[in-house]
Design a protein around this motif. Sequence first.
Motif, mmCIF file in Angstrom:
data_model
loop_
_atom_site.group_PDB
_atom_site.id
_atom_site.type_symbol
_atom_site.label_atom_id
_atom_site.label_comp_id
_atom_site.label_asym_id
_atom_site.label_seq_id
_atom_site.Cartn_x
_atom_site.Cartn_y
_atom_site.Cartn_z
ATOM 1 N N ASP A 128 0.333 -68.141 12.892
ATOM 2 C CA ASP A 128 0.619 -66.970 12.666
ATOM 3 C C ASP A 128 0.299 -66.680 11.196
ATOM 4 O O ASP A 128 -0.273 -65.419 10.840
ATOM 5 C CB ASP A 128 2.029 -66.708 12.696
ATOM 6 N N ASP A 129 0.451 -67.441 10.264
ATOM 7 C CA ASP A 129 0.320 -67.173 8.905
ATOM 8 C C ASP A 129 -1.065 -67.054 8.433
ATOM 9 O O ASP A 129 -1.522 -66.089 7.722
ATOM 10 C CB ASP A 129 0.805 -68.177 7.925
ATOM 11 N N PHE A 130 -1.961 -67.789 9.019
ATOM 12 C CA PHE A 130 -3.177 -67.917 8.707
ATOM 13 C C PHE A 130 -3.943 -66.730 9.366
ATOM 14 O O PHE A 130 -4.872 -66.207 8.805
ATOM 15 C CB PHE A 130 -4.043 -69.087 9.325
ATOM 16 N N VAL A 131 -3.594 -66.199 10.500
ATOM 17 C CA VAL A 131 -3.912 -64.847 11.115
ATOM 18 C C VAL A 131 -3.757 -63.486 10.127
ATOM 19 O O VAL A 131 -4.610 -62.820 10.047
ATOM 20 C CB VAL A 131 -3.546 -64.920 12.427
ATOM 21 N N VAL A 132 -2.520 -63.679 9.719
ATOM 22 C CA VAL A 132 -2.061 -62.587 8.772
ATOM 23 C C VAL A 132 -2.736 -62.597 7.655
ATOM 24 O O VAL A 132 -3.341 -61.462 7.029
ATOM 25 C CB VAL A 132 -0.424 -62.654 8.537
ATOM 26 N N ILE A 133 -3.078 -63.638 7.083
ATOM 27 C CA ILE A 133 -3.833 -63.795 5.653
ATOM 28 C C ILE A 133 -5.420 -63.439 6.246
ATOM 29 O O ILE A 133 -5.871 -62.651 5.313
ATOM 30 C CB ILE A 133 -3.952 -65.350 5.234
ATOM 31 N N ALA A 134 -6.016 -63.910 7.086
ATOM 32 C CA ALA A 134 -7.240 -63.608 7.582
ATOM 33 C C ALA A 134 -7.493 -61.998 7.520
ATOM 34 O O ALA A 134 -8.263 -61.523 7.308
ATOM 35 C CB ALA A 134 -7.496 -64.219 8.747
ATOM 36 N N GLU A 135 -6.241 -61.471 8.688
ATOM 37 C CA GLU A 135 -6.461 -59.909 8.543
ATOM 38 C C GLU A 135 -6.427 -59.109 7.153
ATOM 39 O O GLU A 135 -7.070 -58.147 6.778
ATOM 40 C CB GLU A 135 -5.259 -59.470 9.419
ATOM 41 N N ALA A 136 -5.418 -59.657 6.296
ATOM 42 C CA ALA A 136 -5.384 -59.060 4.862
ATOM 43 C C ALA A 136 -6.740 -59.350 3.946
ATOM 44 O O ALA A 136 -7.084 -58.234 3.247
ATOM 45 C CB ALA A 136 -4.132 -59.880 4.144
ATOM 46 N N LEU A 137 -7.310 -60.261 4.336
ATOM 47 C CA LEU A 137 -8.688 -60.693 3.730
ATOM 48 C C LEU A 137 -9.603 -59.686 4.219
ATOM 49 O O LEU A 137 -10.617 -59.233 3.406
ATOM 50 C CB LEU A 137 -9.044 -62.054 3.975
ATOM 51 N N GLN A 138 -9.445 -59.484 5.269
ATOM 52 C CA GLN A 138 -10.529 -58.354 5.839
ATOM 53 C C GLN A 138 -10.459 -57.019 5.387
ATOM 54 O O GLN A 138 -11.269 -56.205 5.306
ATOM 55 C CB GLN A 138 -10.739 -58.550 7.497
ATOM 56 N N LYS A 139 -9.033 -56.603 5.459
ATOM 57 C CA LYS A 139 -8.818 -55.289 4.921
ATOM 58 C C LYS A 139 -9.113 -55.086 3.382
ATOM 59 O O LYS A 139 -9.630 -54.247 2.930
ATOM 60 C CB LYS A 139 -7.294 -55.172 5.095
ATOM 61 N N ALA A 140 -8.768 -56.226 2.844
ATOM 62 C CA ALA A 140 -9.099 -56.304 1.280
ATOM 63 C C ALA A 140 -10.613 -56.057 0.973
ATOM 64 O O ALA A 140 -11.071 -55.374 -0.205
ATOM 65 C CB ALA A 140 -8.688 -57.382 0.271
ATOM 66 N N GLY A 141 -11.370 -56.534 1.942
ATOM 67 C CA GLY A 141 -13.007 -56.497 1.640
ATOM 68 C C GLY A 141 -13.251 -54.937 1.489
ATOM 69 O O GLY A 141 -14.263 -54.375 0.583
ATOM 70 N N THR A 142 -12.604 -53.871 2.257
ATOM 71 C CA THR A 142 -13.123 -52.605 2.073
ATOM 72 C C THR A 142 -12.245 -52.017 0.906
ATOM 73 O O THR A 142 -12.395 -51.120 0.307
ATOM 74 C CB THR A 142 -12.886 -51.678 3.153
ATOM 75 N N LYS A 143 -10.947 -52.483 0.632
ATOM 76 C CA LYS A 143 -10.103 -51.801 -0.153
ATOM 77 C C LYS A 143 -10.037 -52.249 -1.552
ATOM 78 O O LYS A 143 -9.781 -51.456 -2.359
ATOM 79 C CB LYS A 143 -8.564 -52.214 0.247
ATOM 80 N N HIS A 144 -10.433 -53.463 -1.785
ATOM 81 C CA HIS A 144 -10.364 -54.042 -3.223
ATOM 82 C C HIS A 144 -11.827 -54.826 -3.548
ATOM 83 O O HIS A 144 -11.919 -54.961 -4.639
ATOM 84 C CB HIS A 144 -9.311 -55.190 -3.167
ATOM 85 N N PHE A 145 -12.421 -55.135 -2.694
ATOM 86 C CA PHE A 145 -13.683 -55.995 -2.806
ATOM 87 C C PHE A 145 -14.948 -55.041 -2.941
ATOM 88 O O PHE A 145 -16.068 -55.454 -3.378
ATOM 89 C CB PHE A 145 -14.031 -57.044 -1.951
ATOM 90 N N GLY A 146 -14.890 -53.892 -2.666
ATOM 91 C CA GLY A 146 -15.872 -53.042 -2.729
ATOM 92 C C GLY A 146 -17.051 -52.963 -1.969
ATOM 93 O O GLY A 146 -17.992 -52.444 -1.838
ATOM 94 N N HIS A 147 -16.655 -53.418 -0.633
ATOM 95 C CA HIS A 147 -17.440 -53.683 0.733
ATOM 96 C C HIS A 147 -17.028 -52.179 1.585
ATOM 97 O O HIS A 147 -16.177 -51.842 1.416
ATOM 98 C CB HIS A 147 -17.412 -54.947 1.410
ATOM 99 N N SER A 148 -17.910 -52.221 2.555
ATOM 100 C CA SER A 148 -17.734 -51.206 3.587
ATOM 101 C C SER A 148 -18.174 -51.848 4.906
ATOM 102 O O SER A 148 -19.101 -52.146 5.171
ATOM 103 C CB SER A 148 -18.651 -49.930 3.149
ATOM 104 N N GLY A 149 -17.571 -51.338 5.932
ATOM 105 C CA GLY A 149 -17.603 -51.511 7.475
ATOM 106 C C GLY A 149 -17.973 -53.077 7.781
ATOM 107 O O GLY A 149 -17.415 -53.801 7.191
ATOM 108 N N ALA A 150 -19.249 -53.268 8.194
ATOM 109 C CA ALA A 150 -19.594 -54.643 8.710
ATOM 110 C C ALA A 150 -19.871 -55.518 7.381
ATOM 111 O O ALA A 150 -19.968 -56.683 7.587
ATOM 112 C CB ALA A 150 -20.788 -54.641 9.516
ATOM 113 N N LYS A 151 -20.197 -54.853 6.294
ATOM 114 C CA LYS A 151 -20.444 -55.431 5.132
ATOM 115 C C LYS A 151 -19.152 -56.383 4.497
ATOM 116 O O LYS A 151 -19.387 -57.275 4.033
ATOM 117 C CB LYS A 151 -21.102 -54.540 3.829
ATOM 118 N N ALA A 152 -18.015 -55.863 4.954
ATOM 119 C CA ALA A 152 -16.947 -56.279 4.448
ATOM 120 C C ALA A 152 -17.050 -57.813 5.081
ATOM 121 O O ALA A 152 -16.330 -58.760 4.519
ATOM 122 C CB ALA A 152 -15.657 -55.604 4.760
#
Length: 311
Positions: A128-152
């Motif tokens: 459960d923890d790994f899935v939640v972290i993976a989801e947070a990582l995907q969201k951070a791609g667009t919110k904090h890492f400067g990516h957009s859409g599929a590029k994230a």
Amino acid sequence: MAVLSIIAIFLVSEKMLDISFKVEFTIFAAGCIFPTTFSASNAFSRREKAVADLAKLKANVISLFHHFIFFDIGGKSEAALEAKNLFEPLVDHIEMYCRNAKSTQVCTIVDARDGERGANSAAHYIYDDFVVIAEALQKAGTKHFGHSGAKAVENTNRSWNYIHDAIAALEGLRSVRTTSTPLGLRIFCHFLLHSSCLLLAPFWVHFCKSEVIAPNKSFASLNDDLGVDTSADGSYGCVSAYLVGLFFTFIVLTLYRVVSDLEDPFDGRGDDDVDWAIWREELDALGQSGEDGPRLRSEGGIFMPPPLKSA
């Protein structure tokens, strides 16, 4: 067990039951020592694999968290601050899983629904923890890492590798945690070693017939006071019988204790077990390393990398 060995030698001595035999000792030595050393070697190999997988799991968790720090284009470690609360339960659940009794390590759909063993196991909580972290990582791609859409997704492949390697290490750890040295071998060693300490008493007694240790004259008056008849034939054992019997008992039971201690290195009770306080030190201080590490670890906070200067 040492006391029982002494009693057994006393009972089969010449003045008691007078039972002794002399055979080739190699068969007893090989029969007792070989299965024990084989068990110790097997348990040690499993222990080394578990410790290596535990270290690999820790390394990937730390590397994954650093991804939240150094790929944040804002330079304020906002992604790491948001993610740290997700890593803390992961570390707790890993320790819980390893240290809980094996009877609670079964996690199936049926058990989890019924609230039995699965509900007490930390194994599914780790996923459960790994899935939640993976989801947070995907969201951070667009919110904090400067990516957009599929590029994230495309530009965070290296972080998915951390998750993959961490889960692979977890499964390697589980393969050791949920299994053990073959039960039949452990039962065989237990009964063989404990029974041999008693059943070999007649063999130790036969040494008395060839013992050349002369009795100390200073004990003559003591024998008279105690009423011990030293002139009669026979004896209640001898120094050789008791000494060799105790030495053999010490060797085989020490080996058996080593095997037992190697069987479970995760409970943290022995000096040679995993020291969970040391294992958690860096994981409890995620994001608190770097040039300002000592201050961050004493005052709290997250490391903020200096902004990159354009070339």
